[in-house]
Design an enzyme around this catalytic site. Structure first.
Site, PDB file in Angstrom:
ATOM      1  N   THR A 188       0.858  -1.202  -0.078  1.00  0.00           N
ATOM      2  CA  THR A 188       0.167   0.020  -0.043  1.00  0.00           C
ATOM      3  C   THR A 188       1.069   1.142  -0.090  1.00  0.00           C
ATOM      4  O   THR A 188       1.649   1.335   0.889  1.00  0.00           O
ATOM      5  CB  THR A 188      -0.716   0.047   1.277  1.00  0.00           C
ATOM      6  OG1 THR A 188      -1.540  -1.340   1.300  1.00  0.00           O
ATOM      7  CG2 THR A 188      -1.887   1.102   1.444  1.00  0.00           C
ATOM      8  N   ASN A 418       2.902 -11.043   6.918  1.00  0.00           N
ATOM      9  CA  ASN A 418       1.467 -11.067   6.218  1.00  0.00           C
ATOM     10  C   ASN A 418       0.652 -12.288   6.515  1.00  0.00           C
ATOM     11  O   ASN A 418      -0.440 -12.211   6.212  1.00  0.00           O
ATOM     12  CB  ASN A 418       1.689 -10.966   4.852  1.00  0.00           C
ATOM     13  CG  ASN A 418       2.189  -9.507   4.015  1.00  0.00           C
ATOM     14  OD1 ASN A 418       1.129  -8.783   4.112  1.00  0.00           O
ATOM     15  ND2 ASN A 418       3.456  -9.436   4.074  1.00  0.00           N
TER      16      ASN A 418
END
Length: 423
Positions: A188, A418
């Protein structure tokens, strides 16, 4: 042109602030940032090409469509993506609350969010904090703002440059965030650029698009293009230079400074990839055109196998050629030459120091020459690949164009980060 301190508040007329609003449970550092120009600005932006877009992206696209803005507000901890009509209202409420606190129009507020996808943003916490956030705006506030936009970033990322345009000092400042979900195609990734240059919105947009093609869009950490990618630039004209309304020397000088700044910011993102231990820079030369060179370079640094090889300090050039081969770019494998380079002592410090900046002796090894593998010294290759920043030089041998891309290695920690990101 020279690099200076100050980030987004380095240009004249800009102030910033950041504070903790409690958007995500357990966070102890700032999570909302505010940047403000005392004068209205021309504005331009580039946004994710992911078909799934965050509500903040949709709103900001509408707000900068007229080429005007005066403030930026961003939160971390929640992406406000895949949140439907309630999320759209939350993004609008952020703009309205900032506008009220700053006494400007909501349409002049750029809104960004980053963090977990698919959870509603507790916008009321931001609304409650905005009076205090606005009251604390200052030139020193860039330090609070740069922290507020971080998620899995291990270090803040900011930069500023100063150049001369038509006899006037012009400054450009930036802060960005990005560590994972980075495969920029405008990961992001949020970037906020400010300037005191007098430049029309049309030329600001032109400069931004020209610069991004060879900087931010040449970065990949993990191959995932985010729902929230946003890069905006606002310029208030307070430097006092004659307004740039067309191409020419003044525009070229501004673009050169913007390119220098965006290159540093792109490298900071690549160097701080989630779990990364090494920055990878790939320089492709001898290509038939710039687009081909950039495509080859980005395909190489985006390859999971290449990234794993760099992590393992394995001079497996076959993976490099494979990544080039499926890139779709036109080149002749029988003319390709590949070398590795690094510098002793060029260690990362907060993902801000890169190849050559710390001096040290350059080490290099050629592993593949004009389509033929070389009987290279494996021990020397290991020595080269043992540094924190690795340069891969690729010579295509069928043209004069060049291009560069930046990435990082793929480590066990990337999976750990993650695997439990949402929790």
């Amino acid at each position: 042109m020279q690099f200076i301190d100050g980030g987004v508040t380095a240009p004249l007329g800009f102030t910033a602030n950041g504070m903790l609003c409690g958007i995500k449970a357990g966070r102890t550092k700032n999570d909302v940032a505010l940047v403000y120009s005392e004068k209205p600005c021309t504005a331009a932006g580039m946004f994710t090409r992911n078909r799934v877009k965050a509500e903040s992206v949709k709103l900001t696209q509408r707000h900068v469509a007229n080429g005007k803005a005066q403030a930026m507000i961003a939160n971390s901890g929640n992406a406000n993506a895949c949140t439907g009509s309630q999320g759209a209202q939350s993004a609008l409420r952020m703009a309205q609350a900032a506008a009220t606190a700053l006494k400007i129009a909501p349409e002049d507020v750029i809104v960004c969010s980053t963090g977990v996808i698919g959870q509603q943003l507790p916008v009321e916490k931001i609304e409650a904090a905005l009076p205090q956030l606005a009251a604390g705006l200052s030139k020193e506030g860039h330090a609070e703002a740069r922290t507020a936009i971080m998620t899995t970033d291990t270090h803040y990322k900011e930069c500023a440059v100063e150049c001369e345009i038509a006899g006037k000092k012009v400054r450009i400042g930036a802060m960005c965030k990005g560590s994972g979900m980075i495969h920029i195609n405008l990961g992001t990734m949020l970037a906020f650029v400010t300037s005191d240059c007098a430049i029309s919105s049309a030329m600001l947009d032109k400069a931004l698009r020209a610069s991004v093609a060879g900087t931010y869009n040449c970065v990949s950490v993990d191959g995932d293009t985010s729902t929230n990618d946003t890069l905006t630039i606002i310029a208030n004209g307070m430097a006092g230079n004659p307004e740039i309304t067309g191409e020419g020397k003044d525009y070229d000088d501004f673009l050169a400074a913007l390119n220098a700044l965006n290159t540093e910011m792109a490298k900071k993102i690549a160097g701080d990839g989630e779990g990364a231990t090494r920055l990878i820079e790939c320089n492709v030369s001898g290509a038939k055109d710039v687009e081909t060179a950039r495509t080859l370079a980005k395909s190489l640094i985006s390859s999971s196998l290449v990234k794993a090889a760099i992590f393992g300090k394995d001079a497996n050039f076959g993976r490099f050629l494979c990544a080039m081969g499926y890139s779709g770019a036109d080149f002749d494998p029988d003319k390709v030459t590949i070398s590795y380079r690094s510098h002793t002592g060029a260690q990362r410090h907060g993902a801000t120091d890169f190849i050559g900046e710390n001096g040290g002796q350059e080490k290099s090894v050629m592993v593949f020459e004009k389509g033929v593998p070389l009987d290279f010294d494996e021990a020397k290759a290991l020595e080269v690949l043992n540094e924190d920043e690795i340069i891969v030089d690729v010579q295509c041998g069928n043209g004069n164009a060049s291009g560069t891309a930046w990435g990082c290695d793929l480590t066990y920690d990337y999976v750990k980060i993650n695997g439990d990101y949402r929790t």
